[in-house]
Write a protein that holds these residues in place. Sequence first.
Motif, PDB file in Angstrom:
ATOM      1  N   GLY A   1       0.811  -1.211   0.000  1.00 46.96           N
ATOM      2  CA  GLY A   1       0.000   0.000   0.000  1.00 46.96           C
ATOM      3  C   GLY A   1       0.843   1.260   0.000  1.00 46.96           C
ATOM      4  N   ALA A   2       0.487   2.209   0.826  1.00 51.18           N
ATOM      5  CA  ALA A   2       1.187   3.489   0.876  1.00 51.18           C
ATOM      6  C   ALA A   2       1.079   4.076   2.273  1.00 51.18           C
ATOM      7  N   THR A   3       2.030   4.954   2.583  1.00 56.78           N
ATOM      8  CA  THR A   3       2.039   5.641   3.873  1.00 56.78           C
ATOM      9  C   THR A   3       2.054   7.142   3.635  1.00 56.78           C
ATOM     10  N   LEU A   4       1.131   7.826   4.286  1.00 53.30           N
ATOM     11  CA  LEU A   4       1.041   9.290   4.236  1.00 53.30           C
ATOM     12  C   LEU A   4       1.681   9.857   5.498  1.00 53.30           C
ATOM     13  N   TYR A   5       2.625  10.782   5.304  1.00 55.62           N
ATOM     14  CA  TYR A   5       3.260  11.466   6.425  1.00 55.62           C
ATOM     15  C   TYR A   5       2.802  12.915   6.448  1.00 55.62           C
TER      16      TYR A   5
ATOM     17  N   ALA B   1       1.104   9.138  -8.329  1.00 53.24           N
ATOM     18  CA  ALA B   1       1.407  10.536  -8.030  1.00 53.24           C
ATOM     19  C   ALA B   1       0.385  11.477  -8.664  1.00 53.24           C
ATOM     20  N   ALA B   2       0.089  11.262  -9.945  1.00 51.07           N
ATOM     21  CA  ALA B   2      -0.858  12.141 -10.626  1.00 51.07           C
ATOM     22  C   ALA B   2      -2.257  11.997 -10.057  1.00 51.07           C
ATOM     23  N   ALA B   3      -2.661  10.767  -9.740  1.00 50.35           N
ATOM     24  CA  ALA B   3      -3.997  10.559  -9.176  1.00 50.35           C
ATOM     25  C   ALA B   3      -4.103  11.199  -7.793  1.00 50.35           C
ATOM     26  N   PHE B   4      -3.056  11.060  -6.979  1.00 54.42           N
ATOM     27  CA  PHE B   4      -3.061  11.686  -5.654  1.00 54.42           C
ATOM     28  C   PHE B   4      -3.200  13.199  -5.768  1.00 54.42           C
TER      29      PHE B   4
ATOM     30  N   ASP C   1      -8.271  16.651   0.668  1.00 56.17           N
ATOM     31  CA  ASP C   1      -8.238  15.639   1.729  1.00 56.17           C
ATOM     32  C   ASP C   1      -7.130  14.639   1.417  1.00 56.17           C
ATOM     33  N   PRO C   2      -5.959  14.755   2.063  1.00 55.67           N
ATOM     34  CA  PRO C   2      -4.830  13.883   1.730  1.00 55.67           C
ATOM     35  C   PRO C   2      -5.118  12.400   1.926  1.00 55.67           C
ATOM     36  N   ALA C   3      -5.850  12.040   2.973  1.00 51.84           N
ATOM     37  CA  ALA C   3      -6.126  10.626   3.226  1.00 51.84           C
ATOM     38  C   ALA C   3      -6.986  10.017   2.126  1.00 51.84           C
ATOM     39  N   GLN C   4      -8.045  10.708   1.751  1.00 47.64           N
ATOM     40  CA  GLN C   4      -8.878  10.219   0.658  1.00 47.64           C
ATOM     41  C   GLN C   4      -8.088  10.170  -0.646  1.00 47.64           C
ATOM     42  N   ALA C   5      -7.167  11.112  -0.831  1.00 43.09           N
ATOM     43  CA  ALA C   5      -6.367  11.145  -2.049  1.00 43.09           C
ATOM     44  C   ALA C   5      -5.446   9.932  -2.138  1.00 43.09           C
ATOM     45  N   VAL C   6      -4.910   9.479  -1.008  1.00 44.01           N
ATOM     46  CA  VAL C   6      -4.064   8.275  -1.029  1.00 44.01           C
ATOM     47  C   VAL C   6      -4.884   7.054  -1.430  1.00 44.01           C
ATOM     48  N   ASN C   7      -6.057   6.902  -0.874  1.00 45.73           N
ATOM     49  CA  ASN C   7      -6.897   5.758  -1.222  1.00 45.73           C
ATOM     50  C   ASN C   7      -7.266   5.782  -2.709  1.00 45.73           C
ATOM     51  N   PHE C   8      -7.622   6.949  -3.207  1.00 41.27           N
ATOM     52  CA  PHE C   8      -7.943   7.113  -4.624  1.00 41.27           C
ATOM     53  C   PHE C   8      -6.738   6.749  -5.489  1.00 41.27           C
ATOM     54  N   ALA C   9      -5.552   7.224  -5.103  1.00 39.35           N
ATOM     55  CA  ALA C   9      -4.348   6.961  -5.882  1.00 39.35           C
ATOM     56  C   ALA C   9      -3.952   5.482  -5.829  1.00 39.35           C
ATOM     57  N   ASN C  10      -4.134   4.846  -4.677  1.00 41.65           N
ATOM     58  CA  ASN C  10      -3.882   3.406  -4.587  1.00 41.65           C
ATOM     59  C   ASN C  10      -4.741   2.646  -5.593  1.00 41.65           C
ATOM     60  N   CYS C  11      -5.988   3.050  -5.715  1.00 38.38           N
ATOM     61  CA  CYS C  11      -6.900   2.389  -6.638  1.00 38.38           C
ATOM     62  C   CYS C  11      -6.479   2.629  -8.083  1.00 38.38           C
ATOM     63  N   ALA C  12      -6.136   3.865  -8.413  1.00 34.91           N
ATOM     64  CA  ALA C  12      -5.708   4.177  -9.774  1.00 34.91           C
ATOM     65  C   ALA C  12      -4.451   3.406 -10.152  1.00 34.91           C
ATOM     66  N   ALA C  13      -3.500   3.313  -9.231  1.00 41.05           N
ATOM     67  CA  ALA C  13      -2.266   2.573  -9.497  1.00 41.05           C
ATOM     68  C   ALA C  13      -2.548   1.090  -9.698  1.00 41.05           C
TER      69      ALA C  13
END
Length: 290
Positions: A212-216, A242-245, A254-266
């Motif tokens: 997955g990914a980690t948001l700091y 990166a582009a999806a995030f 919303d950074p947290a929602q953006a990570v989930n969205f980007a995980n899905c796109a990737a």
Amino acid sequence: MSNSPTFLALGHVTRDIQLDGSFTLGGTVAFAALTASRLGLEAGIVTCADAELTTQLPSLLPGIQLTVQPSIQSTTFANRYQEGFRTQYLYSRADSLELSSVPPAWLEAEIVLLGPLAQELDVDFVKHIPRRPGQLLAATPQGWLRRWESDGRVWPTPWQDAEQILPLLDVLILSHDDLLPFADGDRTEADALLARWSQFIPLLVATDGRYGATLYQAGQPQKFAAYPVQEIDPTGAGDVFAAAFLTHLFWHQDPAQAVNFANCAAACSIEQPGMLGIPTLAQVLARMQS
């Protein structure tokens, strides 16, 4: 198309040499701009390439606004994957990108992504990018973490300018694996470096493949699970992420929602070869709902 793209990617496009000697278009800026475009943003690229590749780019990057700084040669890589590991060769390198090659109006883009691949964006380039309120300036630093030998073999190198560049950015997005060579393969030590870097920048996201990914945020990590995939080709997945995030962050703040969205796109992107897997917004939303 508008004179000023909403999403601007700066860095080298590449020729990625295949086993049969043919090439496919590669590079962070290519994958990222196509992702932003398919998600619904006007996207543009400023890059550096030889005359032949320059004439091919409009057909290879449909719908993308292009500004190309001329170069005698284009950046050319060969990537070889074995059991999940990549050995990379740099056969030629285009000239370093000059800020004067960027149309001034394009620097008004809502999102600017620095996507270096072979040290083509230096500290002065980043320092002199004009900023405006509300703009997102982001980077994927893999090109600052590479050196190459005379035979072209690419090796990791420490990011010497990290603490000069990071305070200039709003977002840094990188692969956890990019840091492991500097931590003797110790994931805990790599995590500590990420936490340190995150003190210099508002948002840092480290992708980690199937983990997955980690948001700091201000040194505090928040982990997000990956989406299950049937992997066909992992090339460009980090750039799609990166582009999806950045696109989702621009829309919703919303950074947290953006990570989930980007995980899905990737996840969508690696289930087909090359750029064929880059998803549309409808495809990402459907997968998230399912």
